[in-house]
Design a protein around this motif. Structure first.
Motif, short mmCIF file in Angstrom:
data_model
loop_
_atom_site.label_atom_id
_atom_site.label_comp_id
_atom_site.label_asym_id
_atom_site.label_seq_id
_atom_site.Cartn_x
_atom_site.Cartn_y
_atom_site.Cartn_z
N MET A 1 2.07 20.44 17.48
CA MET A 1 2.92 19.72 16.52
C MET A 1 2.33 19.80 15.13
SD MET A 1 3.86 15.99 17.87
CE MET A 1 4.59 15.99 19.48
N ASP A 2 3.20 19.85 14.10
CA ASP A 2 2.66 19.76 12.75
C ASP A 2 2.67 18.28 12.31
OD1 ASP A 2 5.29 19.20 12.14
OD2 ASP A 2 5.72 21.18 11.33
N ARG A 3 2.10 18.04 11.15
CA ARG A 3 2.00 16.65 10.66
C ARG A 3 3.37 16.01 10.52
NH1 ARG A 3 -2.84 14.75 8.15
NH2 ARG A 3 -1.62 13.32 6.90
N GLU A 4 4.31 16.80 10.02
CA GLU A 4 5.63 16.24 9.75
C GLU A 4 6.25 15.66 11.03
OE1 GLU A 4 8.23 18.99 7.86
OE2 GLU A 4 9.85 17.50 7.90
N GLN A 5 6.23 16.46 12.08
CA GLN A 5 6.82 15.99 13.34
C GLN A 5 6.01 14.81 13.90
OE1 GLN A 5 6.91 18.77 16.62
NE2 GLN A 5 8.35 17.52 17.77
N PHE A 6 4.70 14.94 13.83
CA PHE A 6 3.82 13.91 14.39
C PHE A 6 4.10 12.54 13.76
CE2 PHE A 6 -0.29 11.66 14.59
CZ PHE A 6 -0.61 11.80 15.93
N TYR A 7 4.33 12.52 12.44
CA TYR A 7 4.51 11.24 11.78
C TYR A 7 5.98 10.80 11.68
CZ TYR A 7 -0.40 11.42 10.58
OH TYR A 7 -1.77 11.47 10.67
N ALA A 8 6.91 11.75 11.82
CA ALA A 8 8.31 11.38 11.58
C ALA A 8 9.06 11.03 12.86
CB ALA A 8 9.02 12.52 10.86
N ASP A 9 8.57 11.47 14.00
CA ASP A 9 9.34 11.32 15.23
C ASP A 9 9.09 9.94 15.86
OD1 ASP A 9 10.56 11.54 17.73
OD2 ASP A 9 10.15 13.70 17.83
N PRO A 10 10.09 9.07 15.90
CA PRO A 10 9.88 7.72 16.43
C PRO A 10 9.62 7.71 17.94
CG PRO A 10 12.21 8.10 15.98
CD PRO A 10 11.47 9.32 15.48
N HIS B 1 -11.88 13.03 23.61
CA HIS B 1 -11.55 12.70 22.22
C HIS B 1 -11.60 14.00 21.39
CE1 HIS B 1 -11.37 10.76 18.36
NE2 HIS B 1 -10.94 9.69 19.02
N PRO B 2 -10.61 14.20 20.50
CA PRO B 2 -10.58 15.45 19.74
C PRO B 2 -11.52 15.47 18.53
CG PRO B 2 -8.66 14.12 19.22
CD PRO B 2 -9.43 13.37 20.26
N SER B 3 -12.43 14.53 18.47
CA SER B 3 -13.35 14.45 17.33
C SER B 3 -14.19 15.72 17.20
CB SER B 3 -14.27 13.25 17.57
OG SER B 3 -15.41 13.38 16.77
N PRO B 4 -14.52 16.12 15.96
CA PRO B 4 -15.45 17.25 15.77
C PRO B 4 -16.79 16.99 16.48
CG PRO B 4 -14.42 16.63 13.69
CD PRO B 4 -13.99 15.60 14.70
N ARG B 5 -17.12 15.74 16.73
CA ARG B 5 -18.36 15.45 17.45
C ARG B 5 -18.31 15.96 18.88
NH1 ARG B 5 -21.13 11.61 14.55
NH2 ARG B 5 -22.49 11.22 16.30
N ASN B 6 -17.11 16.24 19.37
CA ASN B 6 -16.96 16.72 20.75
C ASN B 6 -16.90 18.24 20.85
OD1 ASN B 6 -17.14 14.70 22.57
ND2 ASN B 6 -14.96 14.22 22.62
N GLN B 7 -17.23 18.90 19.77
CA GLN B 7 -17.15 20.36 19.73
C GLN B 7 -17.93 21.00 20.89
OE1 GLN B 7 -15.20 21.86 17.58
NE2 GLN B 7 -15.70 23.85 18.47
N GLY C 1 -7.37 14.04 14.19
CA GLY C 1 -5.91 14.12 14.25
C GLY C 1 -5.43 15.56 14.15
N ASP C 2 -6.10 16.35 13.31
CA ASP C 2 -5.69 17.76 13.18
C ASP C 2 -5.83 18.47 14.52
OD1 ASP C 2 -5.20 17.37 10.51
OD2 ASP C 2 -7.18 18.07 9.88
N ARG C 3 -6.95 18.19 15.20
CA ARG C 3 -7.13 18.85 16.50
C ARG C 3 -6.14 18.32 17.54
NH1 ARG C 3 -11.84 21.53 18.30
NH2 ARG C 3 -13.25 20.09 17.28
N LEU C 4 -5.91 17.03 17.49
CA LEU C 4 -4.96 16.44 18.44
C LEU C 4 -3.56 17.07 18.25
CD1 LEU C 4 -4.31 14.31 20.63
CD2 LEU C 4 -3.80 12.72 18.77
N ARG C 5 -3.13 17.22 17.00
CA ARG C 5 -1.82 17.83 16.74
C ARG C 5 -1.79 19.28 17.22
NH1 ARG C 5 -2.09 13.98 12.69
NH2 ARG C 5 -3.57 15.12 11.43
N GLN C 6 -2.93 19.95 17.09
CA GLN C 6 -2.98 21.33 17.58
C GLN C 6 -2.84 21.34 19.11
OE1 GLN C 6 -6.84 23.13 17.68
NE2 GLN C 6 -5.79 24.50 19.10
N TRP C 7 -3.51 20.41 19.79
CA TRP C 7 -3.35 20.32 21.25
C TRP C 7 -1.88 20.06 21.62
CZ3 TRP C 7 -7.88 16.44 22.61
CH2 TRP C 7 -9.11 17.13 22.50
N LEU C 8 -1.23 19.21 20.82
CA LEU C 8 0.16 18.84 21.14
C LEU C 8 1.16 19.91 20.71
CD1 LEU C 8 0.06 15.10 19.95
CD2 LEU C 8 -0.08 15.92 22.30
#
Ligand code: SF4
Length: 193
Positions: free
Chosen positions: A69-78, A159-165, A60-67
């Protein structure tokens, strides 16, 4: 048609594949009538299962970086909805987690989509979401991510998983070209209130 509230209650009570789930059902899904961007990933990992918060992990951290966006926006924006291919943690495989349960998407996706008519952009994150939603001739995820039409409703991503590094290291064009395109599209949609 059932209300979104009733549908989400039905999903929360779902036990359709409970016998296969090592930690039992705990569906993690976020839907809202206001949604404009829909994220379709794979399935919760153990940390998401434990907290009930989607993308609450290094992926999720990597996905938000791609987007962009910070956590606040990611979780608060409907306007951001989250509907994985499998809503519950499927269990461990030899390497990584098992595939999302096959029962889940056919059971719930269409019904949820019917409540999100404003969705303009669907991020297909990883091979399972792409195999389910895209009928194309690309033989690999790498080809698809590189060559998929840029302004299509569906936007395929690795997939943004660390396994995909290693994949990210081998394909620097993704960070250099695709991520800026993704970010620009997401921000254009969200700026258009
Ligand atoms: S994975 Fe999907 S189908 Fe299986 S119990 Fe969870 S919500 Fe139901």
């Amino acid at each position: 048609m059932e209300s979104l509230c009733d549908l989400l209650a039905d999903i929360r009570a779902c036990t359709a594949c409970a016998e296969y789930l090592p930690l039992g059902p705990r569906p993690v899904v976020v839907a809202d009538f206001a949604a404009k961007i829909l994220l379709i990933g794979q399935a919760p990992g153990t940390r998401v299962h434990q907290t009930g918060i989607p993308w609450n992990d290094p992926s999720g951290d990597r996905l938000r970086q791609w987007l962009g966006m910070d956590r606040e926006q990611f979780y608060a924006d409907p306007r951001l909805a989250i509907m994985p291919m499998g809503f519950c943690y499927p269990g461990k495989a030899k390497s990584g987690d098992l595939a999302p349960r096959k029962e889940c998407a056919p059971l719930w996706h269409e019904r949820l989509l019917a409540h999100m008519p404003k969705v303009e952009l669907v991020l297909l994150i990883g091979q399972y979401a792409q195999a389910y939603y895209l009928r194309d001739n690309f033989s690999t995820l790498t080809e698809r991510v590189a060559q998929h039409p840029p302004n299509h409703r569906f936007f395929p991503l690795p997939h943004p998983s660390p396994r995909n590094q290693l994949w990210l290291k081998r394909n620097p064009w993704f960070d250099g070209e695709v991520v800026p395109r993704l970010r620009a599209r997401v921000h254009r949609i969200l700026e258009n209130k």
